[in-house]
Design an enzyme around this catalytic site. Structure first.
Site, short mmCIF file in Angstrom:
data_model
loop_
_atom_site.label_atom_id
_atom_site.label_comp_id
_atom_site.label_asym_id
_atom_site.label_seq_id
_atom_site.Cartn_x
_atom_site.Cartn_y
_atom_site.Cartn_z
N CYS A 11 32.82 90.83 26.02
CA CYS A 11 34.27 90.99 25.88
C CYS A 11 34.57 91.82 24.64
CB CYS A 11 34.96 89.64 25.76
SG CYS A 11 36.74 89.82 25.55
N LYS A 33 26.68 89.08 32.04
CA LYS A 33 27.59 90.23 32.18
C LYS A 33 27.41 91.16 30.99
CE LYS A 33 32.33 91.48 33.30
NZ LYS A 33 33.59 90.96 33.85
N ILE A 60 29.99 96.75 35.01
CA ILE A 60 30.22 96.75 33.58
C ILE A 60 31.45 95.92 33.23
CG2 ILE A 60 29.23 99.05 33.25
CD1 ILE A 60 32.06 100.21 33.11
N GLY A 112 42.00 88.80 25.38
CA GLY A 112 41.31 88.01 24.35
C GLY A 112 40.98 86.59 24.78
C1 FMN Z 1 43.26 92.01 32.45
C2 FMN Z 1 41.79 91.87 32.45
C3 FMN Z 1 41.20 90.69 31.99
C4 FMN Z 1 39.82 90.55 31.97
N1 FMN Z 1 39.26 89.38 31.54
C5 FMN Z 1 37.91 89.21 31.58
C6 FMN Z 1 37.30 87.99 31.21
O1 FMN Z 1 37.97 87.02 30.87
N2 FMN Z 1 35.95 87.89 31.25
C7 FMN Z 1 35.17 88.94 31.64
O2 FMN Z 1 33.96 88.82 31.66
N3 FMN Z 1 35.72 90.12 32.01
C8 FMN Z 1 37.07 90.27 31.99
N4 FMN Z 1 37.62 91.48 32.38
C9 FMN Z 1 36.74 92.56 32.80
C10 FMN Z 1 36.63 92.63 34.33
O3 FMN Z 1 36.07 91.46 34.84
C11 FMN Z 1 35.79 93.85 34.76
O4 FMN Z 1 34.50 93.72 34.21
C12 FMN Z 1 36.39 95.16 34.29
O5 FMN Z 1 37.80 95.12 34.37
C13 FMN Z 1 35.89 96.38 35.07
O6 FMN Z 1 36.20 96.28 36.44
P1 FMN Z 1 37.50 96.97 37.10
O7 FMN Z 1 37.52 98.39 36.66
O8 FMN Z 1 37.31 96.79 38.57
O9 FMN Z 1 38.68 96.21 36.58
C14 FMN Z 1 39.00 91.62 32.40
C15 FMN Z 1 39.60 92.79 32.85
C16 FMN Z 1 40.96 92.94 32.89
C17 FMN Z 1 41.55 94.22 33.38
#
Ligand code: FMN
Ligand code: FAD
Ligand code: FAD
Ligand code: FMN
Ligand code: FES
Ligand code: FES
Lengths: 315, 256, 315, 256
Positions: free
Chosen positions: A130, A165, A191, A72
Site C-alpha cells: 500500500c 500482493k 500490481i 489509507g
Molecule cells: C480506491 C482504491 C482502494 C484500494 N484499496 C486497496 C486496499 O485496501 N488493499 C490493497 O491491497 N489494494 C488496494 N487497492 C489497489 C487495488 O486492489 C489494485 O491493486 C489497483 O487498484 C490496481 O488495479 P486496477 O487498476 O484494476 O484498479 C485500492 C485501489 C483503489 C483504486
C-alpha cells in the site's frame, strides 16, 4: 462447456475473475447490480489490527485513463471484521479473500492469525504494497528483507492459502516475486497502485491531502502486464494479475501474460457489472479459440523470434 | 431500509439550455422510477476522453413519477459536464441511481433553503417534499450574476423566493448570508447546498440561533456507492462517506 | 512582459518549454508546422558511438492514454552526427541538446567527449534510462553504482552542461537524483519511459517484437509528477520535468512540482504544434496569476497541512 | 523536393457509406490543396477515447483540385475508424498531410494494380496518374466477399477491372494471386496494397517475371512525419521508415 476452474494454492476458484481489494467493498455494495456469487472470488477491503480512520480528504484525483487514491487502509480493525462483517459475508455463496494490511510485522501476524481461525475465509492476500500509509504497507513491499520477514512470520501462523500482493514501485519484480515464493507464499498478486501525484495548477496545491497517492485504472495496464509476465517467468507459484483490467480482452491479456486469475479494480467504479461482463467475454473467447479449460490460456503467448537478443534481461 | 440501486440507460427526452452555464436534462426510464428523495443523486456515465474517466455525480433536480422522468440541473464546469450538455433528445445516458442519504424532513414549520450557484439543484425537490409535508419552504438563492439566473417559476410555485447576486445585477447585491431574510428569526431550520464557504457560513448562523441545519456536500467521488472510500468526510462521529452517509449531513456533525 | 528565461547549469534557455528526445527528431521534422526557434531547446534523438539499426518491428503499440515504443536507439552514430547532422542543426536559431546513449561506459565517454568539441551544442542529456536496449541504457539507470560511475566518467571529458536523464523504473528516485548530483551532474531530467508491455489477445502474441517497451504519454503523467516532486526535494541542481505533458496546464503542474524546465514528448505526435501552444498557455497563466518570472513558479506548491503525518517518507 | 506538410482542419462535405464496412469521406480545404501524389497519406486526428490516442494514417483515395477536396476510403476496423465513420457533413477533421513517399511512375505501358480489401484505396489516384502519363492501368481487386464490394465505376472509367472474392460471391472465387490475369505476361509491372501475405505473393510473382513491383505498407505509426522511428521497415538498405521512406517501397528492397 468450457472449464473455468482455477487452483491457487489449496484454493479452488470456480473461475478466474475476481474483484480487487478496496474496489469492491465487502461485495454487498454490488449486490444490487449483479450476483456476486458468479465471481471467482471477492478480495475484501484491507483489514488491519486496529480501527483506522484512513487519510484526510480529499482522497481522490482523476487522471488520464486512471485515478489516484489515498484512502489509507480505512477499516474498523480485525476484531470488528470478525464480529460484524464476517457473519454477513458468510451469507453469500461467494469466496471471500481477506486483504490483510498492517504497519508492523506484528500487526500482519496478529491479523493473519485471527483470520486463520475463520472457516469461511479460505485465503488471505497480504498487502505489503500500500503506497498510502506512512508506516508499513509499501515499506515492506519495496525492501526484500522486510518482505521476506513478514511473509515468513505470517506463514508461521497462517496455514491456508497465502497470497502476497506485490508493489510495482520497485526496480525488479522478479526479485520480489522470488522473495515471496521463497518465504512460503502460495501465490502472488500484482500490481498494487503506482505511487503518483496530482496537482491543481489553478490552486497551486496538490489535489490529495496526502500529496501522493496510488495510480490505478487503464493507464497502468501496460506496466502491470509487463510485471505479471516477468513474475510468471520468475516463480512457479500462481500469479494473480491486477491493473487496469476493464474488459474481457484486458483480462485475457493478463492470462496470456501468465496470470492464473485476475482482479478487477477501478473498472468496477465505472461499470459495477463489469466483472460479470468480463466473465462472459472470457467464455466467448475460449469458445471462439477452442480452449476447453481456462488454464490453457495462462502463459500461452507466442514469443517473437529472437526477442531475447534485443530486450534488456529482466528475469 | 434503502431502495435498490439501479444501473440503467435512460432516454434523453429533452436538454434545455437555461443560461450560458446551466442546462436542464430530462431523462426517461422505461420502467417505473424507484423512490427518489430530495438530496439524492445519480452517477452518470460520461464518454471516456482525455479529461474524463470516472462517472459524474449529479443531484436530482426534479422527478416526474407519472412520466417516469427525472430532471437534472447541471452547470458546465469541465469536460464531463460539457459532454452532458451536448446530449440530444433520443440519445441514452447510463446512470446509477438513486444514491445517497437525503435531506431530512424534521419538526418545525418554516424552513429556509439556501443555495449558491448550481447548489440550487436539489432545492426544488426538497421544497416540494416540504410543502407536501405541510411545511413552508422559503428559498434564498445566491448567484454570481444575472448570467446564472433562469426562470424560477417552479420554485415560486412552492414558496417565496429571494435572490442575491454578487454583482447586484439581479436581486439583492451580496452574498446569501448577508441577505435580510437570513437575519430574521422566522425559520425552524436551514437546508443548504453550494460552495463550502457559503454552507459553513449558513451553518454558523444556524448554530448561533440553535436551529436545525443540513448541508449537501460535493466531495469528489469515484464509485458513488460506498465501495471505494475516497469521498471521505470527517465528522464528529469519525470519517463518514459522502456518497452513502451523505451527501446530506447535519452540519452539527461536520468537521469542515 | 513576463520573463521566461531559465538557467540550467551554464545553459541559459529563452523559455522552459523544450521537446523530448526521440519525440521531435532533429527538429527539422517539425519546421513545416512551427518555428522551432521559439522553443527553449530541442533535445535530439539519441546519439551512440556507432551506427545502430535499432530494434526489429513492430516497435509501437497504442495503450490507454499512451503508447509503447521499442525503437532501441536507432541512429547513425556520433561521427555521422558530427559530420552530417550537426551542420544542419547549426542553421537554426535553436538550442540543441544532444541525447547521449550507449551500451558501455566507454561508449558514453566517447560520444560525450566528441560532442564536447561542438561549439554549437551547449549541453548533453545522458540517457542512462533507455528501457529498450539489451545492454546499457536502463542498466546504468537502475543501479546506483553504475550510474555514479558513468556520470563521473563523462563529467571528466565533458565540461559543458551535463544533464542526467533518470529512469522511472526504480524504487527510489531520490537515491538516483542524489547519485547524479553527487557524481557531478549539472541537472537531472525525468522521466524516461516506464517499462511496459502490450499483448494482442486475438493473435496471442506480444505486440512489440521486443515484447517489452517504454510507456509514455498522459498515462504516465501522475507517476512522472510524483518523481519530479521527489527529485526537486532531494537535490539542489535543476530538475527538468518530462512525462505525458500535453497542454499548458500539464506543464505548469510540473513547474509547480519543482521543474525548472519541461520536455514535451509523445504529445508532439498528436499535435505537432503543441509545444508552442504550451508556451503560449504558460505565458497566459503567468499573466493571470501575476508571475513576472517563470522561475517563480518552480516548486511554488502550497502543501496541505500536516501531510507528512500521513504519507510514506520518500525523500 | 518535398511539398510542405500542413496541419489543417478540413470541412467534412460528405460521408458516404459504401457497404457495411467501408465509407468514403470527402473533406474540403479552404485553401488550394498542396500537390498530393498516389500512395501518399494523411494523419487524421480522432477523438481521445478509451481505445484511441494517436492519429490514424489513411491514404488518399481521390483528389479534386478544383474543389479543393480530398476523398478517403476507410474500412471500419476499430474505434478510430468507427468514429471517422460517424463524422457528418459540416463537422471538421484535423489532418496532417500530405505524407509519405508515393508510387513511382516508371517505364513501360501496362500495369496491374492489385489490392486486397481496403488496400484498394490508393489505387484510384494511382490509376488516374498512370492514365494521365499515357499508361494502361488494369485493376485486380480481391475482397473477402460481396459485402466489401461497392460501385467501382470510377475505376472502370480508367481501365479494366477484375475482381476476386474469397467466397466467390462476386467475381472469380479465390485469391487475387490465383486470378488468370496474374498469369498473363502482359504487364510491365505491378503495384500492390493490402494484406502483407497478398503483397508478398504479388511481389514473388513480379520477381519470377523480373518485372517492376511496388507495395504500399501499413506499418503502425505514431507520428507519420519521420520523428519517432516507430514505423520501422527492414530493407536491404537497412532500416527504413514506412512514413517517410514509404509507405510505398519497391518490393525488391523489402525484407519482410
Ligand atoms: C480506491 C482504491 C482502494 C484500494 N484499496 C486497496 C486496499 O485496501 N488493499 C490493497 O491491497 N489494494 C488496494 N487497492 C489497489 C487495488 O486492489 C489494485 O491493486 C489497483 O487498484 C490496481 O488495479 P486496477 O487498476 O484494476 O484498479 C485500492 C485501489 C483503489 C483504486
Ligand atoms: C453528490 C453530488 C451532487 C452533485 N450535484 C450536482 C448538480 O446537481 N449539478 C451540477 O451541476 N453539479 C453537481 N455536482 C458537481 C458535479 O459532480 C461536478 O461539477 C462534475 O463532476 C464536474 O465534472 P466535469 O468533468 O465537468 O469537470 P472536471 O473537469 O472534473 O472539473 C472541473 C472543475 O470542477 C471542479 N470539480 C470537479 N468535481 C467537483 C465536485 N464534485 N465538486 C466540486 N468541484 C468539482 C474541479 O476541481 C475543476 O476545477 C454534484 C457533485 C456531487 C458530489
Ligand atoms: C500509410 C497507411 C495508409 C493507410 N490507408 C488506409 C486507407 O486508405 N483506408 C483504410 O481503411 N485504412 C488505411 N490504413 C489502415 C488504418 O490506418 C487502420 O485501419 C486504422 O488506423 C485502424 O484504427 P482503428 O482505431 O479503427 O483500429 P484499431 O483499434 O487501432 O485497430 C483495430 C485492428 O486493426 C489493426 N490495425 C491497426 N492499425 C493498423 C495498421 N496501421 N495496419 C494494419 N492493421 C492495423 C489492429 O491491430 C487491430 O486488430 C492505412 C495505414 C497506413 C499505415
Ligand atoms: C518514440 C519515442 C522515442 C524515444 N526515444 C528516446 C531516446 O532516444 N532517448 C531518450 O532519452 N528518451 C527517448 N524517449 C523518451 C522520451 O524522451 C520521454 O522521456 C518519454 O517519452 C516520456 O515523455 P512523454 O510522455 O512526454 O513522451 C523516447 C520516447 C518515445 C515515445
Ligand atoms: S465515492 Fe466511493 S465510497 Fe463514496
Ligand atoms: S511514424 Fe514516426 S517515424 Fe514513421
Amino acid at each position: 462447456m468450457v472449464d473455468m476452474q482455477v487452483n491457487i494454492g489449496k484454493l479452488v476458484l470456480k473461475n478466474p475473475v475476481t474483484t480487487a481489494s478496496g474496489c469492491f467493498g465487502y461485495g454487498s455494495e454490488y449486490t444490487d447490480f449483479m450476483d456476486i456469487s458468479r465471481l471467482g472470488a471477492v478480495f475484501t477491503k484491507a483489514v488491519t489490527g486496529e480501527n483506522r480512520e484512513g487519510n484526510p480528504a480529499p482522497r481522490m484525483a482523476e487522471t488520464p485513463s486512471g485515478m489516484l487514491n489515498s484512502v489509507g487502509l480505512q477499516n474498523k480493525g480485525v476484531d470488528y471484521f470478525i464480529e460484524h462483517i464476517y457473519p454477513v459475508l458468510r451469507q453469500y455463496d461467494t469466496v471471500f479473500i481477506a486483504n490483510v494490511s498492517g504497519s508492523t510485522l506484528d500487526e500482519y501476524v496478529e491479523v493473519a492469525g485471527k483470520i486463520n481461525d475463520l472457516s469461511g475465509i479460505p485465503a488471505i492476500e497480504l498487502n505489503i504494497s500500500c503506497p498510502n500509509v506512512k508506516k508499513g504497507g509499501m515499506v515492506f513491499g519495496t525492501n526484500r528483507q522486510s518482505a521476506a520477514e513478514v511473509v515468513k512470520a505470517v506463514r508461521k501462523v497462517y496455514d491456508k492459502t497465502l497470497i502476497i500482493k506485490l508493489s510495482p514501485n520497485v526496480a525488479s519484480i522478479p526479485d520480489f516475486a522470488k522473495t515471496a515464493e521463497g518465504a512460503g507464499a502460495d501465490a502472488i498478486s500484482l500490481i498494487n497502485t503506482l505511487l503518483a501525484m496530482a496537482i491543481d495548477a489553478e490552486k497551486r496545491k496538490p489535489v490529495l491531502a496526502t500529496v501522493t497517492g496510488g495510480l490505478s485504472g487503464p493507464a497502468v495496464k501496460p506496466v502491470a502486464l509487463r510485471m505479471v509476465w516477468e513474475a510468471y517467468h520468475s516463480v512457479s507459484i500462481p500469479v494473480i494479475g491486477i491493473g487496469g483490467i476493464s474488459n474481457a480482452t484486458d483480462a485475457i491479456e493478463f492470462l496470456l501474460a501468465g496470470a492464473t486469475a485476475i482482479q478487477v479494480g477501478t473498472a468496477n467504479f465505472i461499470d459495477p457489472q463489469v466483472s460479470v461482463k468480463i466473465l462472459e467475454g472470457l467464455k466467448e473467447y475460449m469458445e471462439r479459440h477452442h480452449f476447453s479449460s481456462v488454464s490453457q490460456i495462462t502463459g500461452n503467448l507466442e514469443m517473437p523470434e529472437g526477442f531475447e537478443r534485443f530486450r534488456p534481461k529482466t528475469f | 431500509m434503502s431502495v435498490k440501486k439501479k444501473i440503467e440507460n435512460l432516454l434523453v427526452t429533452a436538454n434545455r439550455r437555461l443560461n450560458s452555464e446551466y442546462f436542464e436534462l430530462i431523462l426517461q426510464s422505461n420502467e417505473s422510477l424507484p423512490g427518489i428523495l430530495p438530496g439524492q443523486f445519480a452517477e452518470l456515465k460520461v464518454d471516456h476522453t482525455e479529461h474524463t474517466f470516472l462517472r459524474r455525480p449529479i443531484s436530482f433536480y426534479d422527478v416526474n413519477t407519472d412520466k417516469s422522468e427525472v430532471h437534472l440541473l447541471i452547470q458546465e464546469v469541465g469536460e464531463g459536464t460539457r459532454r452532458l450538455g451536448q446530449l440530444e433528445a433520443g440519445e441514452f445516458l447510463n446512470m446509477i441511481y438513486p444514491l445517497g442519504h437525503s435531506f431530512t424532513i424534521t419538526e418545525g414549520t418554516t424552513f429556509l433553503l439556501v443555495s449558491g450557484g448550481v447548489g440550487i439543484a436539489p432545492m426544488l425537490l426538497l421544497g416540494r417534499k416540504l410543502k407536501e409535508a405541510g411545511k413552508t419552504p422559503v428559498f434564498l438563492f445566491g448567484f454570481r450574476s444575472e448570467k446564472q439566473w433562469f426562470d424560477l417559476s417552479r420554485f415560486e410555485a412552492l414558496g417565496e423566493v429571494f435572490i442575491t447576486t454578487e454583482d447586484g445585477s439581479i436581486g439583492e447585491k451580496g452574498l446569501v448570508t448577508s441577505h435580510r431574510v437570513m437575519n430574521t428569526g422566522r425559520f425552524d431550520g436551514y437546508y443548504t447546498c453550494g460552495p463550502v464557504p457559503m454552507m459553513k457560513a449558513v451553518s454558523s448562523i444556524a448554530a448561533s440561533r440553535d436551529i436545525f441545519c443540513e448541508a449537501s456536500l460535493e466531495n469528489t467521488m469515484a464509485c458513488g456507492i460506498g465501495a471505494c472510500l475516497t469521498c471521505a468526510q470527517p465528522t464528529v462521529h469519525g470519517m463518514k462517506m459522502a456518497c452513502t452517509d451523505g451527501p446530506v449531513f447535519n452540519t452539527k456533525e461536520l468537521l469542515w
